[in-house]
Design a protein around this motif. Structure first.
Motif, short mmCIF file in Angstrom:
data_model
loop_
_atom_site.label_atom_id
_atom_site.label_comp_id
_atom_site.label_asym_id
_atom_site.label_seq_id
_atom_site.Cartn_x
_atom_site.Cartn_y
_atom_site.Cartn_z
N GLY A 220 -30.17 -5.61 -20.99
CA GLY A 220 -28.89 -6.28 -21.14
C GLY A 220 -28.88 -7.23 -22.33
N LEU A 221 -27.76 -7.96 -22.48
CA LEU A 221 -27.61 -8.92 -23.57
C LEU A 221 -27.88 -10.34 -23.11
N ASP A 222 -28.03 -10.53 -21.80
CA ASP A 222 -28.36 -11.84 -21.22
C ASP A 222 -27.30 -12.89 -21.52
N PHE A 223 -26.01 -12.47 -21.55
CA PHE A 223 -24.94 -13.45 -21.69
C PHE A 223 -24.81 -14.25 -20.39
N SER A 224 -24.28 -15.44 -20.52
CA SER A 224 -24.00 -16.25 -19.34
C SER A 224 -22.98 -15.53 -18.46
N ARG A 225 -23.32 -15.35 -17.18
CA ARG A 225 -22.39 -14.67 -16.27
C ARG A 225 -21.08 -15.44 -16.12
N PRO A 226 -21.14 -16.77 -15.88
CA PRO A 226 -19.88 -17.50 -15.77
C PRO A 226 -19.04 -17.42 -17.04
N LEU A 227 -19.68 -17.49 -18.20
CA LEU A 227 -18.94 -17.44 -19.46
C LEU A 227 -18.32 -16.06 -19.66
N ALA A 228 -19.11 -15.01 -19.41
CA ALA A 228 -18.59 -13.64 -19.54
C ALA A 228 -17.41 -13.43 -18.60
N SER A 229 -17.53 -13.95 -17.38
CA SER A 229 -16.45 -13.82 -16.39
C SER A 229 -15.19 -14.54 -16.87
N ALA A 230 -15.37 -15.73 -17.45
CA ALA A 230 -14.23 -16.50 -17.92
C ALA A 230 -13.51 -15.79 -19.07
N VAL A 231 -14.28 -15.21 -19.98
CA VAL A 231 -13.69 -14.49 -21.11
C VAL A 231 -12.94 -13.25 -20.61
N LEU A 232 -13.53 -12.52 -19.69
CA LEU A 232 -12.88 -11.34 -19.14
C LEU A 232 -11.61 -11.72 -18.37
N ALA A 233 -11.67 -12.80 -17.60
CA ALA A 233 -10.50 -13.25 -16.85
C ALA A 233 -9.36 -13.61 -17.80
N ALA A 234 -9.69 -14.29 -18.90
CA ALA A 234 -8.67 -14.66 -19.88
C ALA A 234 -8.06 -13.41 -20.52
N ALA A 235 -8.90 -12.42 -20.82
CA ALA A 235 -8.40 -11.17 -21.42
C ALA A 235 -7.47 -10.43 -20.46
N ILE A 236 -7.87 -10.38 -19.18
CA ILE A 236 -7.03 -9.72 -18.17
C ILE A 236 -5.68 -10.43 -18.05
N LEU A 237 -5.71 -11.74 -17.96
CA LEU A 237 -4.48 -12.52 -17.83
C LEU A 237 -3.56 -12.29 -19.03
N ALA A 238 -4.14 -12.29 -20.23
CA ALA A 238 -3.34 -12.08 -21.44
C ALA A 238 -2.69 -10.69 -21.43
#
Length: 253
Positions: A220-238
């Motif tokens: 994997g890329l070892d991104f922060s799970r909370p950060l990745a989730s927040a970015v995805l949530a923002a993209a979905i909302l947009a």
């Protein structure tokens, strides 16, 4: 819009390209958010499953009580089902020890059984018929089972491939492309193709989510799970706000 026109609309969105884009992002979010609760917060799969099932039950009840299609409510319920599916699948395959193969087989049987009972009781499993409470119950039960199946299937595929998460994502992306070709160039049942695509988008999202947040030594890329989730949530909302969101047509239309 008249009352008669409202009655001619289902309570789920029309199946468009935008629908599939948001669905894939929602399944990816479900993987990272589910892992955030069960792993990053160290609550475990069982507690995580209990939390998300309670949230899912609340959203499904709200969705059924609603008189018409509400985009935000619908996609919130989808997200609740995909996060619940993530922790539930992990609990079944890891904590209960039935493994990816056993979990995938069991859950596939559950999805097929749900569709079969739905068809026998209501006469159709088309999403265009999702209007009355009984149909909605079948709809959300099938969706939740398919989200859980997709997690187990994605993990099984990634675990068995030398190319790991990216290789597994490529497999499911290719299968979805094949379904798109069948949709545009054959007369195969649209209902069958919808459910096949709906199921396959989940392991695609699961493997992409795992690729984003799993450790580097696990592929994997070892991104922060909370950060990745927040970015995805923002993209979905947009996308929900930007892309046209309309109810699908009901057969009575």
């Amino acid at each position: 819009m008249t009352e008669g026109q409202r009655d001619a609309l289902s309570k789920v969105p029309a199946v468009t390209l935008g629908f599939w884009i948001i669905k894939i992002l929602a399944t990816t979010f479900g993987e990272t958010a589910g892992d955030t609760v069960s792993m990053t917060l160290n609550l475990g799969y069982l507690v995580g499953t209990a939390i998300f099932l309670v949230v899912l039950a609340a959203f499904v009840a709200w969705q059924i009580a609603a008189k018409r299609f509400h985009p935000m409510l619908y996609w919130a319920t989808i997200i609740a089902s995909t996060t619940a599916g993530t922790t539930l699948a992990d609990f079944a395959t890891r904590s209960l020890g039935i493994g990816y193969a056993g979990g995938s087989t069991l859950l596939l049987g559950g999805v097929l059984a749900s569709l079969l009972v739905w068809h026998r009781v209501m006469g159709s499993v088309s999403v265009e018929t999702v209007r009355e409470p009984r149909v909605e119950m079948f709809y959300w039960a099938t969706i939740t089972l398919s989200q859980t199946l997709g997690t187990a299937l994605g993990d099984w595929t990634a675990d068995s491939m030398a190319s790991g998460y990216l290789g597994a994502a490529a497999v499911f992306g290719t299968l979805l492309a094949v379904l798109a070709v069948l949709y545009f160039f054959t007369g195969i049942s649209r209902v069958f193709l919808f459910w096949a695509a709906f199921i396959l988008t989940r392991p695609l999202g699961a493997t992409v989510g795992d690729f984003l947040d799993k450790p580097v030594d696990h592929g994997g890329l070892d991104f922060s799970r909370p950060l990745a989730s927040a970015v995805l949530a923002a993209a979905i909302l947009a996308l929900v706000l930007i892309l046209p969101q309309r109810a699908g047509a009901h057969p009575a239309h």
